[in-house]
Design an enzyme around this catalytic site. Structure first.
Site, short mmCIF file in Angstrom:
data_model
loop_
_atom_site.label_atom_id
_atom_site.label_comp_id
_atom_site.label_asym_id
_atom_site.label_seq_id
_atom_site.Cartn_x
_atom_site.Cartn_y
_atom_site.Cartn_z
N HIS A 128 17.01 -24.27 0.33
CA HIS A 128 18.05 -23.52 -0.38
C HIS A 128 17.86 -23.81 -1.87
O HIS A 128 17.92 -24.97 -2.27
CB HIS A 128 19.46 -23.98 -0.02
CG HIS A 128 19.77 -23.98 1.44
ND1 HIS A 128 20.57 -23.02 2.03
CD2 HIS A 128 19.42 -24.82 2.44
CE1 HIS A 128 20.69 -23.27 3.31
NE2 HIS A 128 20.00 -24.37 3.61
N ASN A 164 25.92 -10.20 -2.87
CA ASN A 164 27.12 -10.34 -3.72
C ASN A 164 28.00 -11.51 -3.25
O ASN A 164 29.02 -11.35 -2.59
CB ASN A 164 27.93 -9.03 -3.76
CG ASN A 164 27.32 -8.07 -4.76
OD1 ASN A 164 26.62 -8.48 -5.69
ND2 ASN A 164 27.54 -6.79 -4.56
N ASP A 181 20.76 -15.03 -1.61
CA ASP A 181 22.14 -14.96 -1.12
C ASP A 181 23.14 -14.51 -2.18
O ASP A 181 24.26 -14.15 -1.84
CB ASP A 181 22.57 -16.31 -0.55
CG ASP A 181 22.09 -16.48 0.89
OD1 ASP A 181 21.72 -15.48 1.51
OD2 ASP A 181 22.08 -17.62 1.37
N TYR A 213 25.63 -19.10 6.98
CA TYR A 213 25.87 -20.27 6.14
C TYR A 213 27.15 -20.15 5.34
O TYR A 213 27.59 -19.05 5.02
CB TYR A 213 24.71 -20.45 5.15
CG TYR A 213 23.85 -21.66 5.46
CD1 TYR A 213 22.77 -21.55 6.32
CD2 TYR A 213 24.14 -22.90 4.89
CE1 TYR A 213 22.00 -22.66 6.63
CE2 TYR A 213 23.36 -24.00 5.20
CZ TYR A 213 22.29 -23.88 6.06
OH TYR A 213 21.54 -24.97 6.35
N TYR A 229 12.50 -19.50 4.42
CA TYR A 229 12.25 -20.18 5.69
C TYR A 229 10.75 -20.40 5.86
O TYR A 229 9.94 -19.60 5.38
CB TYR A 229 12.83 -19.36 6.85
CG TYR A 229 14.34 -19.49 6.96
CD1 TYR A 229 15.17 -18.83 6.06
CD2 TYR A 229 14.93 -20.31 7.92
CE1 TYR A 229 16.55 -18.97 6.13
CE2 TYR A 229 16.31 -20.45 8.00
CZ TYR A 229 17.12 -19.78 7.10
OH TYR A 229 18.48 -19.93 7.16
N HIS A 237 13.69 -24.85 6.29
CA HIS A 237 13.96 -23.90 5.20
C HIS A 237 14.41 -24.66 3.97
O HIS A 237 14.62 -25.87 4.01
CB HIS A 237 15.04 -22.90 5.64
CG HIS A 237 16.34 -23.54 6.00
ND1 HIS A 237 16.57 -24.11 7.23
CD2 HIS A 237 17.48 -23.75 5.29
CE1 HIS A 237 17.79 -24.62 7.26
NE2 HIS A 237 18.36 -24.42 6.09
N GLY A 276 30.03 -13.65 -4.65
CA GLY A 276 31.45 -13.79 -5.01
C GLY A 276 32.34 -12.95 -4.13
O GLY A 276 33.44 -13.36 -3.74
N HIS A 306 15.62 -28.38 3.78
CA HIS A 306 16.42 -28.63 4.97
C HIS A 306 15.51 -28.71 6.20
O HIS A 306 15.07 -27.70 6.72
CB HIS A 306 17.47 -27.53 5.13
CG HIS A 306 18.50 -27.85 6.16
ND1 HIS A 306 19.63 -27.08 6.35
CD2 HIS A 306 18.59 -28.87 7.06
CE1 HIS A 306 20.35 -27.60 7.33
NE2 HIS A 306 19.73 -28.68 7.78
CU LIG Z 1 19.97 -25.36 5.34
#
Ligand SMILES: [Cu+2]
Length: 687
Positions: free
Chosen positions: A491, A354, A349, A432, A335, A489, A356, A650
């Protein structure tokens, strides 16, 4: 909805253990955490019916994920060996994959090595251990302490952090200053603590907790309690520091997105039915899928999410290998706000949470079309007990538009309709939601599509309108509703692509297209050429996109040529991408070094799996790709692993609020000289 060959798939019975699933991880079910933990803890005393977790001998393969029975055997073996107790926690248990050669040469029905990789965390002593357990032989193959690392967060960390923060007098006082006295209505979001250069800091397990006034609303993020951050030490179970940067009024309005909150709904479009009256055209045998010349295996890995194995394309009746393994190796979401409540928001993330394990059950009709076949998945909870996520993975065919077409003037009109095969899962990581779709095309292309949706994290501000501050360029976010900003931010996703193009020995080539000077050989100035540069060593292979040269990469097998004398290859065709905007010297870029280039290549190593290192939680930088490539190993005719970092910047729009319409980005792996003509020429016109 079981169709086609999926009836061969071993279906696990579901049971109460699913109550411990990550659906309780965040948001509105927060109040249920204690209930969930109680259920988890009770569950260890129940025994599974072993048939619920059995493996089918006919279709079993060394790359199959661990069954429930194997997970139980691994934990029981560690317990019998005195390595773990009832207090031990299990952040991660997954298949310890066999040597690549064993998997490639496996003959169905023959005996196979089955090993579990287990991460054990001892909270009381703040120690992390890694074990490899032979689950058939019930033997501990290896056991070692990994010093100075923190494994990923577990449900218990979330519950612990929330309890510590809620009962902290200074946090309560900070909330009272903001007119909040009903603390049970406050959502506490723990964020990973990361690392920001304080070398004297001890190695305790930590998180930073921020709060939102949720009350009876669905979406807590409409009401951020700005400027209050609890630095939580999860080892000492204390708030080490409570930061209060001053009162910003807590926004009053809610902004929910359920049908009731939205108000009048539009008239729905008329039914669109996708019917396959004769069943699906794919076959599923155990964990192997075959469809339209493709064959591959898959697993839902508790850390990496969907993993593809042994991806091959059948050419004239002969399967030709493309990839040995493809997976998401790591993520990071930095961010862009330097304030006290935000600077630490640089979450990995995958490795910190984790990813999965955070995949939830999918719903037919909304998450996948009605012709879907779902697969349940076995995961392990924090006390080492297996449980089932029902419908964790979706597999379905869909229409793919025009496959190819041409009309000869006044003569023939040839066109073909494309079909696609989609394998997908969706992980909810805090606010998210990330969808991961692997899309198989009939022309030999394998596409990765990542979907971003969910709710943006927000910041309370004192302005209700941007009219006085056009474009908000002095801010680190954009208003999405009065008094609420969503913060800028990015990703980033790193994919680990273990290519085996027609075999293991591969090389990496960069392709750049260049204009030629205008001279006697190029009198009209229109000439351009494509130049190929082999990337021979790891340090030559930290490369980034370049629109000016139409830069692309391919992995070739230098020992195999097509009929045109070209080395057979597969190209990486990037889609949307971005560069990191954090400063090159920022800690997030040291810790997530994989964002510093789009493409990396390494020779295969079974221990090099995650681009940001095995333990990104509170990592201090230099792990993963940036470390491994220092050896500058040869990439010439080696077992190549290509690592692709893709990102999205983003800058929030009002239209992303209160829930973000799905944003898709991805890349394609397309055959380049792998075939000698359009491999989809033989697709018939069909019905
Ligand atoms: Cu985003």
């Amino acid at each position: 909805l079981s169709q086609g060959g999926a009836k061969h798939f071993e279906r696990y019975s579901t049971n109460d253990a699913q109550n411990a699933s990550p659906q309780h991880f965040h948001g509105e079910r927060l109040v249920n955490y204690n209930v969930a933990v109680t259920i988890v803890v009770c569950f260890i005393f129940l025994s599974f019916s072993s048939t619920a977790f059995a493996q089918n001998a006919d279709t079993a393969h060394p790359l199959d994920p661990l069954t429930g029975g194997e997970i139980q055997a691994a934990v029981a073996t560690l317990r019998a060996a005195g390595k773990v107790t009832n207090n031990s926690r299990f952040p991660l248990i997954h298949l310890h994959e066999p040597p690549k050669a064993d998997a490639l040469n496996f003959k169905p029905g023959s005996p196979m090595r089955r090993e579990a990789f287990v991460v054990v965390y001892e909270r009381a002593s703040n120690q992390t251990f890694e074990a490899i357990v032979d689950v058939n032989g019930r033997r501990v193959v290896s056991w070692k302490e990994i010093a100075n690392v923190q494994p990923a967060f577990m449900l218990e960390d979330i519950v612990l952090a929330t309890d510590i923060v809620r009962s902290h007098p200074q946090w309560q006082a900070a909330l009272r200053k903001r007119g909040i006295n009903d603390f049970q209505n406050v959502q506490v979001d723990p964020w990973s603590a990361g690392y920001y250069g304080n070398a004297n800091e001890d190695r305790a397990r930590r998180c930073y907790a921020v709060s939102y006034y949720k009350s009876s609303a669905q979406n807590a993020y409409a009401r951020p309690i700005e400027g209050v951050v609890a630095y939580v030490n999860l080892t000492t179970r204390k708030v080490e520091r409570l930061v209060d940067t001053g009162v910003v009024p807590v926004p009053k309005a809610t902004s929910d997105y359920n049908a009731k909150a939205v108000g009048r709904l539009r008239t729905p479009p008329k039914p669109l039915q996708i019917l396959q009256p004769q069943g699906a055209s794919f076959e599923v045998r155990g964990r192997e899928v075959r469809w339209q010349n493709w064959r591959f295996r898959f697993a839902l890995h508790p850390r990496e999410g969907l993993v593809l194995y042994a991806v091959a394309y059948e050419d004239n009746g002969k399967p030709r290998s493309v990839l040995y393994r493809a997976s998401l190796s790591e993520m990071v979401v930095p961010y862009g706000d330097p304030s006290a409540g935000w600077f630490f928001k640089n979450v990995f993330d995958e490795g910190e949470a984790n990813l999965g394990w955070l995949c939830l059950s999918l719903e037919p009709r909304t998450d996948a079309p009605l012709n879907v076949v779902f697969f349940d998945s076995v995961m392990t909870n924090q006390i080492g007990a297996p449980y089932v996520i029902p419908r964790a993975v979706a597999l379905y065919e869909r229409d793919g538009g025009i496959l190819w077409k041409h009309a000869e003037f006044f003569a023939s009109n040839e066109s073909r309709r494309a079909r696609q095969l989609v394998l997908s899962c969706v992980a909810t990581v805090g606010n998210y939601d990330y969808g991961f779709h692997w899309i198989f095309h009939q022309d030999g292309t394998l596409e990765q599509e990542t979907l971003l949706t969910g709710v943006m994290t927000t910041k309370a501000v004192t302005r209700a309108s941007d009219a006085a501050m056009p474009h908000g360029e002095t801010s680190h976010g954009h208003l999405v509703m009065p008094f609420v900003e969503a913060v800028h931010h990015q990703h980033f996703f790193n994919f680990r692509l273990d290519f085996d193009v027609d075999g293991v020995g591969n090389s990496v080539v960069e392709m750049n297209t260049e204009s030629l000077p205008m001279d006697a050989s190029n009198p009209y100035g229109g000439a351009f050429v494509m130049k190929e540069t082999p990337l021979r060593h790891e340090q030559d292979a930290q490369r980034s996109l370049n629109l000016a040269s139409n830069r692309k990469w391919k992995v070739v097998n230098p020992s195999v040529q097509n009929a045109l004398g070209q080395p057979v290859g597969y190209a990486l065709l990037p889609g949307e991408n971005t560069v990191p905007f954090a400063h090159p010297d920022s800690w997030v870029r040291k810790r997530a070094g994989f964002v510093n280039a789009h493409v990396w290549a390494t020779p295969f190593s079974p221990t090099e799996m995650n681009a940001g290192g095995a333990y990104p939680n509170q990592s201090r930088g230099g792990d993963g790709l940036t470390q491994w490539i220092r050896a500058n190993r040869s990439l010439d005719n080696q077992d190549i692993v290509l690592w692709y970092t893709m990102g999205v910047t983003h800058i929030p729009r009002p239209e992303d609020w209160p829930i973000m319409p799905g944003h898709r980005l991805g890349f394609k792996l397309a055959p380049l000289g792998f075939f000698t003509r359009n491999p989809a020429l033989d697709v018939p016109k069909g019905e």
